[in-house]
Design an enzyme around this catalytic site. Sequence first.
Site, mmCIF file in Angstrom:
data_model
loop_
_atom_site.group_PDB
_atom_site.id
_atom_site.type_symbol
_atom_site.label_atom_id
_atom_site.label_comp_id
_atom_site.label_asym_id
_atom_site.label_seq_id
_atom_site.Cartn_x
_atom_site.Cartn_y
_atom_site.Cartn_z
ATOM 1 N N ARG A 132 -4.132 -11.849 4.143
ATOM 2 C CA ARG A 132 -5.152 -12.672 3.489
ATOM 3 C C ARG A 132 -5.885 -13.571 4.486
ATOM 4 N NH1 ARG A 132 -2.196 -14.298 -2.250
ATOM 5 N NH2 ARG A 132 -2.939 -12.446 -3.294
ATOM 6 N N HIS A 188 0.834 -1.204 0.000
ATOM 7 C CA HIS A 188 0.000 0.000 0.000
ATOM 8 C C HIS A 188 0.873 1.260 0.000
ATOM 9 C CE1 HIS A 188 -3.283 -2.812 0.697
ATOM 10 N NE2 HIS A 188 -4.037 -1.861 0.177
HETATM 11 FE FE1 HAS Z 1 7.412 -4.749 -3.796
HETATM 12 C C1 HAS Z 1 6.000 -7.670 -2.644
HETATM 13 C C2 HAS Z 1 10.537 -5.967 -3.166
HETATM 14 C C3 HAS Z 1 8.811 -1.881 -5.087
HETATM 15 C C4 HAS Z 1 4.355 -3.847 -5.076
HETATM 16 N N1 HAS Z 1 5.543 -5.577 -3.828
HETATM 17 C C5 HAS Z 1 5.161 -6.778 -3.259
HETATM 18 C C6 HAS Z 1 3.763 -6.984 -3.469
HETATM 19 C C7 HAS Z 1 3.298 -5.916 -4.201
HETATM 20 C C8 HAS Z 1 4.428 -5.040 -4.406
HETATM 21 C C9 HAS Z 1 1.894 -5.699 -4.723
HETATM 22 O O1 HAS Z 1 11.823 -8.679 -2.692
HETATM 23 C C10 HAS Z 1 2.941 -8.156 -2.934
HETATM 24 C C11 HAS Z 1 2.740 -9.233 -3.946
HETATM 25 C C12 HAS Z 1 1.856 -10.297 -3.368
HETATM 26 O O2 HAS Z 1 0.622 -10.139 -3.424
HETATM 27 O O3 HAS Z 1 2.385 -11.270 -2.809
HETATM 28 N N2 HAS Z 1 9.312 -4.038 -4.025
HETATM 29 C C13 HAS Z 1 10.452 -4.672 -3.647
HETATM 30 C C14 HAS Z 1 11.599 -3.805 -3.871
HETATM 31 C C15 HAS Z 1 11.106 -2.639 -4.404
HETATM 32 C C16 HAS Z 1 9.676 -2.806 -4.518
HETATM 33 C C17 HAS Z 1 13.035 -4.107 -3.593
HETATM 34 N N3 HAS Z 1 6.720 -3.177 -4.849
HETATM 35 C C18 HAS Z 1 7.467 -2.118 -5.321
HETATM 36 C C19 HAS Z 1 6.649 -1.241 -6.103
HETATM 37 C C20 HAS Z 1 5.379 -1.796 -6.099
HETATM 38 C C21 HAS Z 1 5.452 -3.008 -5.311
HETATM 39 C C22 HAS Z 1 7.137 0.013 -6.773
HETATM 40 C C23 HAS Z 1 4.129 -1.342 -6.732
HETATM 41 C C24 HAS Z 1 3.993 -0.311 -7.512
HETATM 42 N N4 HAS Z 1 8.117 -6.467 -3.025
HETATM 43 C C25 HAS Z 1 9.439 -6.805 -2.936
HETATM 44 C C26 HAS Z 1 9.552 -8.204 -2.502
HETATM 45 C C27 HAS Z 1 8.265 -8.700 -2.352
HETATM 46 C C28 HAS Z 1 7.386 -7.584 -2.693
HETATM 47 C C29 HAS Z 1 10.771 -8.972 -2.269
HETATM 48 C C30 HAS Z 1 7.852 -10.112 -1.939
HETATM 49 C C31 HAS Z 1 7.573 -10.158 -0.493
HETATM 50 C C32 HAS Z 1 6.981 -11.465 -0.050
HETATM 51 O O4 HAS Z 1 7.636 -12.146 0.758
HETATM 52 O O5 HAS Z 1 5.866 -11.843 -0.462
HETATM 53 C C33 HAS Z 1 11.984 -1.466 -4.825
HETATM 54 O O6 HAS Z 1 12.210 -1.524 -6.180
HETATM 55 C C34 HAS Z 1 11.551 -0.171 -4.298
HETATM 56 C C35 HAS Z 1 12.385 0.984 -4.790
HETATM 57 C C36 HAS Z 1 11.881 2.279 -4.259
HETATM 58 C C37 HAS Z 1 12.634 3.277 -3.797
HETATM 59 C C38 HAS Z 1 11.992 4.537 -3.316
HETATM 60 C C39 HAS Z 1 12.327 5.709 -4.205
HETATM 61 C C40 HAS Z 1 11.578 6.914 -3.784
HETATM 62 C C41 HAS Z 1 11.139 7.853 -4.635
HETATM 63 C C42 HAS Z 1 10.396 9.034 -4.085
HETATM 64 C C43 HAS Z 1 11.337 10.183 -3.866
HETATM 65 C C44 HAS Z 1 10.709 11.230 -3.089
HETATM 66 C C45 HAS Z 1 10.661 12.504 -3.467
HETATM 67 C C46 HAS Z 1 9.949 13.407 -2.572
HETATM 68 C C47 HAS Z 1 11.205 12.999 -4.755
HETATM 69 C C48 HAS Z 1 14.106 3.209 -3.761
HETATM 70 C C49 HAS Z 1 11.386 7.783 -6.099
HETATM 71 C C50 HAS Z 1 10.557 14.752 -2.394
HETATM 72 C C51 HAS Z 1 9.419 15.603 -2.004
HETATM 73 C C52 HAS Z 1 9.511 16.685 -1.246
HETATM 74 C C53 HAS Z 1 8.288 17.438 -0.918
HETATM 75 C C54 HAS Z 1 10.779 17.163 -0.687
#
Ligand code: HAS
Length: 554
Positions: A445, A383
């Site tokens: 779930r 979420h």
């Molecule tokens: Fe995930 C499970 C690993 C990203 C969605 N993920 C899930 C599931 C979903 C999901 C739906 O390694 C559940 C599936 C199910 O039903 O069983 N996920 C990752 C990793 C990342 C990641 C390493 N996931 C996402 C994204 C999703 C998503 C994106 C949806 C769109 N995930 C997993 C793993 C599982 C998992 C395992 C399996 C777990 C299990 O045991 O079942 C990464 O790629 C995340 C990288 C993100 C970042 C953050 C960057 C931040 C940004 C914002 C910058 C902020 C600014 C604000 C600019 C490094 C870009 C400044 C603002 C001001 C006002 C100053």
Amino acid sequence: MSTPVVYDPKGFTFPDPQRRVLQWSMFIAIIAMFAGVAHGLAQALSYAGINILQYFPGLSSYYQGLTVHGVAQALVLTFAFSNGFLPLVTARALSRPLNMALLHGTFWFLLVGFLLAGYALLTNQASVLYTSYAPLQAHPTYYLGLSLVVVSTWLASANMFVTLRGWRKEHPGERIPLLAYIAVLSYAMWDLASIPIAVSFLGFLLPWSLGWLQHVDPLLNRVLFWFTGHAIVYAWLLPAYVSWYALIPRQVGGKLVSDPLTRAVFILFLLLSIPTGFHHQYTDPGIATSMKAFHALLTFGVFYPSLATAFSVTASLEMGGRARGGRGLLGWIRKLPWGDPSVATQLLAMLTFVLGGATGLVNASFTVNQVVHNTAWIPGHFHMTVGSAVLLTIIGVSYWAVPYLTGKRLWAPKLAVAGSWMYAIGLLIFARGLISGGLQGMPRRTFIAEATYSASGWKLAGALAGIGGTIMTIGMLIFFLIMIMTFLVGKRDGAPRDIPISESLTPPSQNGWDSTMDRIGVWVIVAVVLILLAYGPFFLSYTPNMVSPGFKLF
Ligand code: HAS
Ligand code: CU
């Protein structure tokens, strides 16, 4: 000699018939969102021990509601939005109309697919959860409907490719405008990624539910699901990144930092989004540990382009904030246009996504995953990714795109800002509950409201999930109200007449090394090689066990 990064041609008006189809595509997205939201509230309250299922007419079980929630939000809303948004920005960036037949095809395939899957879901013939794991078996219209949704995405990307090819013919040797490039690459990645799920649904699960196949292999279908299933999260995310990189800088009065960096980020997603699916199957038997470890390594690789995005987008925002008079280390943040609903909603998307990314690292870590797998932590994580970065960006984009497409000014923009804040605050409370519950073994779930077991820490965790989920629902209802009122009573003046396309501080070179990034076909081949390395050993050594009949449990 450099060319401007983001092509900003003058005098292009979107043809009205195309605008109408794109507008309806956005409306289907919003309708799917609405269908899923009420069930979301029921899930959240269940964690708090409150059962409201009896108020849903015709609902047979908790699992039926959970499947409706997952399918509507994760599979229909996301793709209905992208099918409209990505071709829209591609055509605008290239200043060329889309192919009308493909546009109609995209729309009708999606709508018919949605209705077919919706029929199976509403009649309780497809309570298999969005992951559609065999041996849980659904009605054939469920598999067929979702396959049609996938076909609709292929038609949308075909439309983008045809439009790009037309543009390239008329602009030989020119760099592809960045906005079109990143939109096309987003769906090119998804085209590759969606093949395994099409094989699973059309090759195994549909024939099995029709009775043509007596048995299927559950593990094989799980592997095929996650082969697509990790990349699907990037298919949801990349359209949001398209907005953050190429549109938001303009909306806040800043510039995109670097054109070549942005292209490189999207290439990394093309290469690394797919060969990582085993990180959803660390605990599954039948897959070699070495292969799981390889996918774990690549998962840390695919973390990197998001990290680069965080720095790059923050720099664009800082540029905008300073141009608007922001001073000091953080003074520029206050000066960002927080009163603009489209901007504020997407800033909240970014901020909440930081926590989603951090929890993703925990999931990805092979052994630590054992602590959180199949617990409430996982919905906490997703979420704060799909339910924050993606959903809030869809809402934020809708706040300019719906007025742009309908020609009607947004109704009650201040209320829109308030609604997005409510959703984001509710989301943080909700996810805090699930994350802490998960760490204390609270399962995902599972209908916690009726569970006959519990642990001491679950009470507070569940209460936070219930309170947060209720606040999120109110935020969403405000969004629906604003969309309906904009459509019904929105004034015919003052709607945006164009798409906010950013300029870049570092433009692309005309003939330098970075121009090789525009050879999309070559990058697709590299992606295929990586996929073969990551999945080849499994498929070469695996003997399918076609042993399982279908079960309908709920
Ligand atoms: Fe995930 C499970 C690993 C990203 C969605 N993920 C899930 C599931 C979903 C999901 C739906 O390694 C559940 C599936 C199910 O039903 O069983 N996920 C990752 C990793 C990342 C990641 C390493 N996931 C996402 C994204 C999703 C998503 C994106 C949806 C769109 N995930 C997993 C793993 C599982 C998992 C395992 C399996 C777990 C299990 O045991 O079942 C990464 O790629 C995340 C990288 C993100 C970042 C953050 C960057 C931040 C940004 C914002 C910058 C902020 C600014 C604000 C600019 C490094 C870009 C400044 C603002 C001001 C006002 C100053
Ligand atoms: Cu994943």
